[in-house]
Design a protein around this motif. Structure first.
Motif, PDB file in Angstrom:
ATOM      1  N   HIS A  89       0.829  -1.223   0.000  1.00 26.13           N
ATOM      2  CA  HIS A  89       0.000   0.000   0.000  1.00 26.13           C
ATOM      3  C   HIS A  89       0.858   1.266   0.000  1.00 26.13           C
ATOM      4  CE1 HIS A  89      -3.550  -2.416   0.644  1.00 26.13           C
ATOM      5  NE2 HIS A  89      -2.901  -3.047   1.595  1.00 26.13           N
ATOM      6  N   GLU A  91       0.521   3.961  -1.609  1.00 30.19           N
ATOM      7  CA  GLU A  91      -0.289   5.184  -1.649  1.00 30.19           C
ATOM      8  C   GLU A  91      -0.732   5.605  -0.250  1.00 30.19           C
ATOM      9  OE1 GLU A  91      -3.129   1.833  -1.495  1.00 30.19           O
ATOM     10  OE2 GLU A  91      -1.261   2.153  -2.552  1.00 30.19           O
ATOM     11  N   VAL A  92      -0.780   4.664   0.666  1.00 31.25           N
ATOM     12  CA  VAL A  92      -1.160   4.964   2.051  1.00 31.25           C
ATOM     13  C   VAL A  92       0.062   5.420   2.843  1.00 31.25           C
ATOM     14  CG1 VAL A  92      -2.007   3.977   4.225  1.00 31.25           C
ATOM     15  CG2 VAL A  92      -3.112   3.379   2.052  1.00 31.25           C
ATOM     16  N   TYR A  93       1.151   4.670   2.746  1.00 31.35           N
ATOM     17  CA  TYR A  93       2.308   4.908   3.601  1.00 31.35           C
ATOM     18  C   TYR A  93       3.313   5.909   3.047  1.00 31.35           C
ATOM     19  CZ  TYR A  93       0.577   0.953   6.237  1.00 31.35           C
ATOM     20  OH  TYR A  93      -0.198   0.121   6.980  1.00 31.35           O
ATOM     21  N   PRO A  95       4.887   9.364   1.648  1.00 35.22           N
ATOM     22  CA  PRO A  95       4.560  10.750   1.976  1.00 35.22           C
ATOM     23  C   PRO A  95       3.778  11.408   0.841  1.00 35.22           C
ATOM     24  CG  PRO A  95       6.867  10.558   1.404  1.00 35.22           C
ATOM     25  CD  PRO A  95       6.323   9.162   1.444  1.00 35.22           C
ATOM     26  N   GLN A  96       2.800  12.168   1.204  1.00 38.90           N
ATOM     27  CA  GLN A  96       1.991  12.871   0.218  1.00 38.90           C
ATOM     28  C   GLN A  96       2.845  13.907  -0.509  1.00 38.90           C
ATOM     29  OE1 GLN A  96      -1.485  11.855  -0.268  1.00 38.90           O
ATOM     30  NE2 GLN A  96      -0.280  10.278   0.758  1.00 38.90           N
ATOM     31  N   ILE A 120       0.526  13.279  10.544  1.00 38.95           N
ATOM     32  CA  ILE A 120      -0.371  12.317   9.911  1.00 38.95           C
ATOM     33  C   ILE A 120      -1.769  12.887  10.072  1.00 38.95           C
ATOM     34  CG2 ILE A 120      -1.331   9.992   9.981  1.00 38.95           C
ATOM     35  CD1 ILE A 120       1.428   9.030  10.911  1.00 38.95           C
ATOM     36  N   GLN A 123      -5.071   9.771   7.980  1.00 42.23           N
ATOM     37  CA  GLN A 123      -4.305   8.579   7.639  1.00 42.23           C
ATOM     38  C   GLN A 123      -3.378   8.776   6.445  1.00 42.23           C
ATOM     39  OE1 GLN A 123      -4.063   5.686   9.525  1.00 42.23           O
ATOM     40  NE2 GLN A 123      -5.026   7.130  10.922  1.00 42.23           N
ATOM     41  N   ARG A 124      -2.813   9.980   6.301  1.00 41.54           N
ATOM     42  CA  ARG A 124      -1.829  10.267   5.268  1.00 41.54           C
ATOM     43  C   ARG A 124      -0.656  11.003   5.907  1.00 41.54           C
ATOM     44  NH1 ARG A 124      -4.408   6.888   3.227  1.00 41.54           N
ATOM     45  NH2 ARG A 124      -5.383   6.915   1.180  1.00 41.54           N
ATOM     46  N   LEU A 125       0.541  10.696   5.405  1.00 45.92           N
ATOM     47  CA  LEU A 125       1.781  11.259   5.939  1.00 45.92           C
ATOM     48  C   LEU A 125       2.172  12.510   5.166  1.00 45.92           C
ATOM     49  CD1 LEU A 125       4.413  11.079   7.650  1.00 45.92           C
ATOM     50  CD2 LEU A 125       5.306   9.552   5.858  1.00 45.92           C
ATOM     51  N   TYR A 126       2.469  13.576   5.894  1.00 48.77           N
ATOM     52  CA  TYR A 126       2.938  14.832   5.316  1.00 48.77           C
ATOM     53  C   TYR A 126       4.264  15.194   5.972  1.00 48.77           C
ATOM     54  CZ  TYR A 126      -1.897  15.133   3.773  1.00 48.77           C
ATOM     55  OH  TYR A 126      -3.108  14.863   3.198  1.00 48.77           O
TER      56      TYR A 126
END
Length: 161
Positions: A89, A91-93, A95-96, A120, A123-126
């Motif tokens: 996954h 796209e989940v883990y 970084p955006q 976070i 549920q998205r990492l920035y």
């Protein structure tokens, strides 16, 4: 021995000691790529484990023992479980915005995020270039993400050229 040569020798030794004792600055991240990577090693987000942010809630270094190649970057992890989660996954883990600072993107510029300044949200990492950017984003992520949505497509195109 002539005095001039002795002086040059001493100066050379002094410069060598200073050079060896100076810390090496971290390699700068490339800012012409869609993913922030170290331009010399190709390692994304300075080798920090992207899954670790979700699992441990902290920025933890990955190791070369657990790597994955994805999106033209090398990603490092602390263990095989984190690596497997990321590969399943990304796209989940991941970084955006490829690891670029969303606060800066909202202003219309791409600045590499620092893996030590993160949030976070939904549920998205920035990742953020500065602590102040992270704090401003955390106070009103919807506003920033609205601005980023308007600017990111054009900035992303510029990064890929």
């Amino acid at each position: 021995m002539r005095p001039g040569i002795a002086l040059i020798g001493r100066l050379a030794c002094l410069l060598a000691v200073i050079w060896i004792g100076c810390p090496v600055p971290p390699a700068q991240a490339a800012t012409t790529e869609r993913i922030v990577v170290n331009r010399f090693s190709g390692v994304a987000i300075e080798g920090f484990d992207p899954v670790g942010y979700f699992v441990d809630g902290t920025a933890e270094q990955g190791t070369a023992e657990f790597e994955a190649n994805l999106w033209g970057a090398v990603w490092r992890f602390r263990n095989e479980g984190n690596r497997a989660s990321f590969v399943a996954h990304p796209e989940v883990y991941g970084p955006q915005f490829g690891g670029y600072d969303p606060a800066d993107i909202a202003r219309g510029v791409t600045v590499a995020g620092n893996p030590r300044f993160f949030a976070i949200v939904a549920q998205r990492l920035y990742l953020f270039s500065r602590e102040a950017n992270r704090d401003a984003f955390a106070a009103d992520p919807e506003r920033f993400l609205y601005e980023v949505g308007k600017r990111w497509p054009a900035l992303q195109q510029q990064l890929s050229q």
